[in-house]
Design a protein around this motif. Structure first.
Motif, PDB file in Angstrom:
ATOM      1  N   GLY A  26       1.120  -0.787  -0.118  1.00 41.40           N
ATOM      2  CA  GLY A  26       0.140   0.094  -0.051  1.00 41.40           C
ATOM      3  C   GLY A  26       1.146   1.447   0.069  1.00 41.40           C
ATOM      4  N   GLY A  27       0.455   2.382   0.323  1.00 40.98           N
ATOM      5  CA  GLY A  27       0.862   3.512   0.265  1.00 40.98           C
ATOM      6  C   GLY A  27       1.490   3.936  -0.653  1.00 40.98           C
ATOM      7  N   ALA A  28       2.812   4.494  -0.946  1.00 37.00           N
ATOM      8  CA  ALA A  28       3.288   4.793  -2.284  1.00 37.00           C
ATOM      9  C   ALA A  28       4.376   4.141  -2.992  1.00 37.00           C
ATOM     10  CB  ALA A  28       4.507   6.294  -2.337  1.00 37.00           C
ATOM     11  N   ALA A  29       4.438   2.441  -2.712  1.00 43.23           N
ATOM     12  CA  ALA A  29       5.288   1.237  -3.430  1.00 43.23           C
ATOM     13  C   ALA A  29       4.930   1.396  -4.368  1.00 43.23           C
ATOM     14  CB  ALA A  29       4.657  -0.084  -2.437  1.00 43.23           C
ATOM     15  N   ALA A  30       3.629   1.706  -4.775  1.00 44.15           N
ATOM     16  CA  ALA A  30       3.157   1.558  -6.802  1.00 44.15           C
ATOM     17  C   ALA A  30       4.303   2.451  -7.258  1.00 44.15           C
ATOM     18  CB  ALA A  30       2.042   1.445  -6.760  1.00 44.15           C
ATOM     19  N   LEU A  46      12.722  -2.268  -2.747  1.00 42.03           N
ATOM     20  CA  LEU A  46      13.531  -1.115  -2.987  1.00 42.03           C
ATOM     21  C   LEU A  46      12.140  -0.382  -2.819  1.00 42.03           C
ATOM     22  CD1 LEU A  46      16.205  -0.551  -4.823  1.00 42.03           C
ATOM     23  CD2 LEU A  46      16.154   0.008  -2.867  1.00 42.03           C
ATOM     24  N   LEU A  47      11.008  -0.955  -3.015  1.00 41.36           N
ATOM     25  CA  LEU A  47       9.540  -0.859  -3.148  1.00 41.36           C
ATOM     26  C   LEU A  47       8.929  -0.284  -2.025  1.00 41.36           C
ATOM     27  CD1 LEU A  47       7.619  -3.150  -5.311  1.00 41.36           C
ATOM     28  CD2 LEU A  47       8.520  -0.547  -6.179  1.00 41.36           C
ATOM     29  N   ARG A  48       9.347  -0.926  -1.054  1.00 43.66           N
ATOM     30  CA  ARG A  48       9.444  -0.354   0.345  1.00 43.66           C
ATOM     31  C   ARG A  48      10.140   0.776   0.962  1.00 43.66           C
ATOM     32  NH1 ARG A  48       8.089  -4.918   5.063  1.00 43.66           N
ATOM     33  NH2 ARG A  48       6.532  -3.400   5.451  1.00 43.66           N
ATOM     34  N   ASP A  49      11.012   1.654   0.260  1.00 40.97           N
ATOM     35  CA  ASP A  49      11.748   2.672   0.821  1.00 40.97           C
ATOM     36  C   ASP A  49      12.212   2.056   2.262  1.00 40.97           C
ATOM     37  OD1 ASP A  49      12.989   5.194   0.628  1.00 40.97           O
ATOM     38  OD2 ASP A  49      11.507   6.185   1.516  1.00 40.97           O
ATOM     39  N   PRO A  50      12.528   1.068   2.392  1.00 43.67           N
ATOM     40  CA  PRO A  50      14.099   0.634   3.769  1.00 43.67           C
ATOM     41  C   PRO A  50      14.921   1.579   3.979  1.00 43.67           C
ATOM     42  CG  PRO A  50      14.801  -0.604   1.604  1.00 43.67           C
ATOM     43  CD  PRO A  50      13.385  -0.087   1.307  1.00 43.67           C
ATOM     44  N   ARG A  51      14.897   1.818   5.859  1.00 40.61           N
ATOM     45  CA  ARG A  51      15.756   2.204   6.516  1.00 40.61           C
ATOM     46  C   ARG A  51      16.655   0.803   6.218  1.00 40.61           C
ATOM     47  NH1 ARG A  51      12.448   3.839  11.643  1.00 40.61           N
ATOM     48  NH2 ARG A  51      15.006   4.188  12.208  1.00 40.61           N
ATOM     49  N   LEU A  52      16.005  -0.468   6.967  1.00 39.38           N
ATOM     50  CA  LEU A  52      17.394  -1.410   6.802  1.00 39.38           C
ATOM     51  C   LEU A  52      16.468  -2.466   5.457  1.00 39.38           C
ATOM     52  CD1 LEU A  52      19.242  -2.982   8.865  1.00 39.38           C
ATOM     53  CD2 LEU A  52      17.199  -3.557   9.544  1.00 39.38           C
ATOM     54  N   LEU A  53      18.203  -2.573   4.881  1.00 33.17           N
ATOM     55  CA  LEU A  53      17.831  -3.638   3.705  1.00 33.17           C
ATOM     56  C   LEU A  53      18.230  -4.484   4.275  1.00 33.17           C
ATOM     57  CD1 LEU A  53      17.057  -3.721   0.655  1.00 33.17           C
ATOM     58  CD2 LEU A  53      18.586  -3.226   0.107  1.00 33.17           C
ATOM     59  N   ILE A  54      18.451  -5.950   4.338  1.00 28.01           N
ATOM     60  CA  ILE A  54      19.065  -7.529   4.446  1.00 28.01           C
ATOM     61  C   ILE A  54      18.882  -8.063   3.424  1.00 28.01           C
ATOM     62  CG2 ILE A  54      18.585  -9.672   5.544  1.00 28.01           C
ATOM     63  CD1 ILE A  54      16.937  -7.802   8.166  1.00 28.01           C
ATOM     64  N   LEU A  55      19.671  -8.199   3.103  1.00 23.84           N
ATOM     65  CA  LEU A  55      20.568  -9.005   1.755  1.00 23.84           C
ATOM     66  C   LEU A  55      20.908 -10.548   1.726  1.00 23.84           C
ATOM     67  CD1 LEU A  55      21.023  -5.647  -0.324  1.00 23.84           C
ATOM     68  CD2 LEU A  55      19.109  -6.853  -0.133  1.00 23.84           C
ATOM     69  N   ASP A  56      20.650 -11.440   1.147  1.00 20.42           N
ATOM     70  CA  ASP A  56      21.299 -12.636   1.798  1.00 20.42           C
ATOM     71  C   ASP A  56      22.085 -12.901   0.309  1.00 20.42           C
ATOM     72  OD1 ASP A  56      22.190 -15.345   2.466  1.00 20.42           O
ATOM     73  OD2 ASP A  56      20.998 -16.196   3.044  1.00 20.42           O
ATOM     74  N   GLU A  57      23.370 -12.791   0.277  1.00 19.71           N
ATOM     75  CA  GLU A  57      24.706 -13.272  -1.344  1.00 19.71           C
ATOM     76  C   GLU A  57      23.697 -12.567  -2.042  1.00 19.71           C
ATOM     77  OE1 GLU A  57      26.825 -14.823  -1.852  1.00 19.71           O
ATOM     78  OE2 GLU A  57      26.609 -16.120   0.450  1.00 19.71           O
ATOM     79  N   PRO A  58      23.626 -11.166  -1.857  1.00 20.43           N
ATOM     80  CA  PRO A  58      22.323 -10.262  -3.277  1.00 20.43           C
ATOM     81  C   PRO A  58      23.406 -10.083  -5.036  1.00 20.43           C
ATOM     82  CG  PRO A  58      23.391  -9.089  -1.863  1.00 20.43           C
ATOM     83  CD  PRO A  58      23.878 -10.295  -1.119  1.00 20.43           C
ATOM     84  N   ALA A  59      24.516 -10.461  -4.853  1.00 17.24           N
ATOM     85  CA  ALA A  59      25.306 -10.553  -6.254  1.00 17.24           C
ATOM     86  C   ALA A  59      25.387 -12.198  -6.672  1.00 17.24           C
ATOM     87  CB  ALA A  59      26.506 -10.339  -6.059  1.00 17.24           C
ATOM     88  N   SER A  60      25.104 -13.134  -6.172  1.00 19.41           N
ATOM     89  CA  SER A  60      24.447 -14.813  -6.579  1.00 19.41           C
ATOM     90  C   SER A  60      24.087 -14.380  -8.049  1.00 19.41           C
ATOM     91  CB  SER A  60      23.686 -15.261  -5.428  1.00 19.41           C
ATOM     92  OG  SER A  60      23.969 -16.819  -5.674  1.00 19.41           O
ATOM     93  N   GLY A  61      24.639 -15.238  -9.074  1.00 19.66           N
ATOM     94  CA  GLY A  61      24.737 -15.760  -9.843  1.00 19.66           C
ATOM     95  C   GLY A  61      24.289 -13.931 -11.078  1.00 19.66           C
ATOM     96  N   LEU A  62      25.276 -13.014 -10.475  1.00 21.11           N
ATOM     97  CA  LEU A  62      25.533 -11.670 -11.369  1.00 21.11           C
ATOM     98  C   LEU A  62      26.542 -12.211 -11.992  1.00 21.11           C
ATOM     99  CD1 LEU A  62      23.911  -9.324  -9.211  1.00 21.11           C
ATOM    100  CD2 LEU A  62      23.023 -10.160 -10.521  1.00 21.11           C
ATOM    101  N   ASP A  63      26.850 -11.197 -13.812  1.00 17.98           N
ATOM    102  CA  ASP A  63      27.866 -11.587 -14.030  1.00 17.98           C
ATOM    103  C   ASP A  63      29.024 -10.129 -13.837  1.00 17.98           C
ATOM    104  OD1 ASP A  63      26.950  -9.163 -15.412  1.00 17.98           O
ATOM    105  OD2 ASP A  63      26.424  -9.876 -17.246  1.00 17.98           O
ATOM    106  N   PRO A  64      29.804  -9.919 -13.953  1.00 16.71           N
ATOM    107  CA  PRO A  64      30.857  -9.611 -13.010  1.00 16.71           C
ATOM    108  C   PRO A  64      30.292  -7.776 -13.793  1.00 16.71           C
ATOM    109  CG  PRO A  64      32.247 -10.686 -14.748  1.00 16.71           C
ATOM    110  CD  PRO A  64      31.133 -10.737 -15.076  1.00 16.71           C
ATOM    111  N   ALA A  65      29.401  -7.166 -14.647  1.00 14.81           N
ATOM    112  CA  ALA A  65      28.763  -6.351 -14.507  1.00 14.81           C
ATOM    113  C   ALA A  65      27.947  -5.653 -13.452  1.00 14.81           C
ATOM    114  CB  ALA A  65      28.300  -5.970 -16.631  1.00 14.81           C
TER     115      ALA A  65
END
Length: 322
Positions: free
Chosen positions: A110-114, A151-170
């Motif tokens: 809800g809110g401004a997420a959309a 990022l839709l939640r405009d978070p103050r705290l972001l918890i990420l588990d292996e966010p770069a997994s599966g990404l190419d170097p770029a």
């Protein structure tokens, strides 16, 4: 304490058992506001279990958690207001497009997420693929969509588990730039990673786990001070003579490792050693970095018995509370 400087995460004595297995054993964690805090450890160290407890997905058997100044006992599910992220791989409806998945999540929030959908897609470079079904996305694209959803939640705290997994170097480069930008704008980021280079580049503080406990918790500066000399694999035309030269070379520790030599040295001392080998008519046929100083320390902390000087599980890095 000034609330603007209060920790984003305060955990004390967290313990979680699964039948006979102690996944997390009395762990303490403090993450300061606006920081990028890395969490490292081999598989089975307890990182994912710790993250699931912080996200409210698993209840601890013991210990307390305060997120953005709130506890579950005081605020219930509202403890996680202002918190976003994912643990393990983010999941979506595979038969819907990336944009439609985000739209459904925005409706739930809800809110401004959309209104933030397009901006989030741009930030993770998925605008052009947003109309395609998620079932056809690569692993890296799903990771980026997971970041967009958070990022839709405009978070103050972001918890990420292996966010770069599966990404190419770029993609990894862009992900690191995004995390750095979010932290610069005031978002606190807690991320787990297996990539020491990623943690060294991004993180202000780091927690290293081993067998459910914490073997290091402090600043990157402190970690660098504790790191040993880097290790290099060296192949020469005369290893016996190369060992003799090493004994007289300052700052060099060399030993036989299979059909090569393993040399521990800072780069300046290594340069002098290589020059000395040439003067001794010993040809250097191959010289490769075996492990960086931080990698060497990570392996020492997580594979061997920790030294007595290692920080206890409940230690609080001073940098986190400033």
């Amino acid at each position: 304490m000034d609330q603007s400087f209060s920790p984003a995460i305060e955990a004390l004595g967290l313990t979680k058992r699964f039948e006979e297995t102690v996944a997390v054993a009395g762990v303490g964690l403090v993450v300061g506001p606006g920081r990028v805090h890395g969490m490292l450890g081999p598989n089975g160290a307890g990182k994912t279990t710790l993250l699931t407890m912080l996200m409210g997905l698993v209840r601890p058997d013991a210990g307390t958690i305060r997120i953005l100044g709130r506890t579950r006992d005081e605020f219930g599910a509202c403890m996680l207001d202002g918190v976003a992220g994912f643990v393990e791989s983010p999941r979506f409806y595979p038969y819907l497009s990336g944009r439609r998945n985000l739209a459904l999540l925005a409706e739930l929030d809800g809110g401004a997420a959309a209104s933030r959908i397009d901006e989030a897609l741009d930030l993770v470079d998925l605008r052009e693929q947003a109309g395609a079904k998620v079932g056809g996305y690569s692993v890296g694209m799903r990771q980026r969509l997971g970041i967009a959803a958070a990022l839709l939640r405009d978070p103050r705290l972001l918890i990420l588990d292996e966010p770069a997994s599966g990404l190419d170097p770029a993609g990894m480069r862009d992900m690191r730039a995004l995390v750095a930008r979010l932290a610069h704008d005031g978002t606190t980021v807690l991320l787990s990673s297996h990539d020491m280079a990623e943690v060294e580049e991004l993180c202000d503080n780091v927690t290293i786990m081993r067998r459910g406990g914490v073997v290091f918790d402090g600043s990157m500066g402190t970690l660098r001070q504790r790191a040993p000399d880097p290790a290099f694999r060296l192949a020469t035309s005369d290893d016996e003579r190369a060992l003799e030269v090493a004994r007289d070379a300052p700052g060099i520790a060399a030993a036989v490792a299979g059909d090569e030599l393993l040399v521990h040295a800072q780069r300046d001392n290594l340069d002098g050693y290589v020059i000395a080998l040439g003067r001794a008519d010993v040809a250097v046929r191959r010289l490769d970095l075996e492990s960086s100083p931080l990698e060497a320390l990570f392996f020492a902390l997580t594979e061997d018995e920790p030294e007595e000087s290692a920080e206890p599980a409940a230690s609080v890095p001073q940098e986190a509370t400033r």
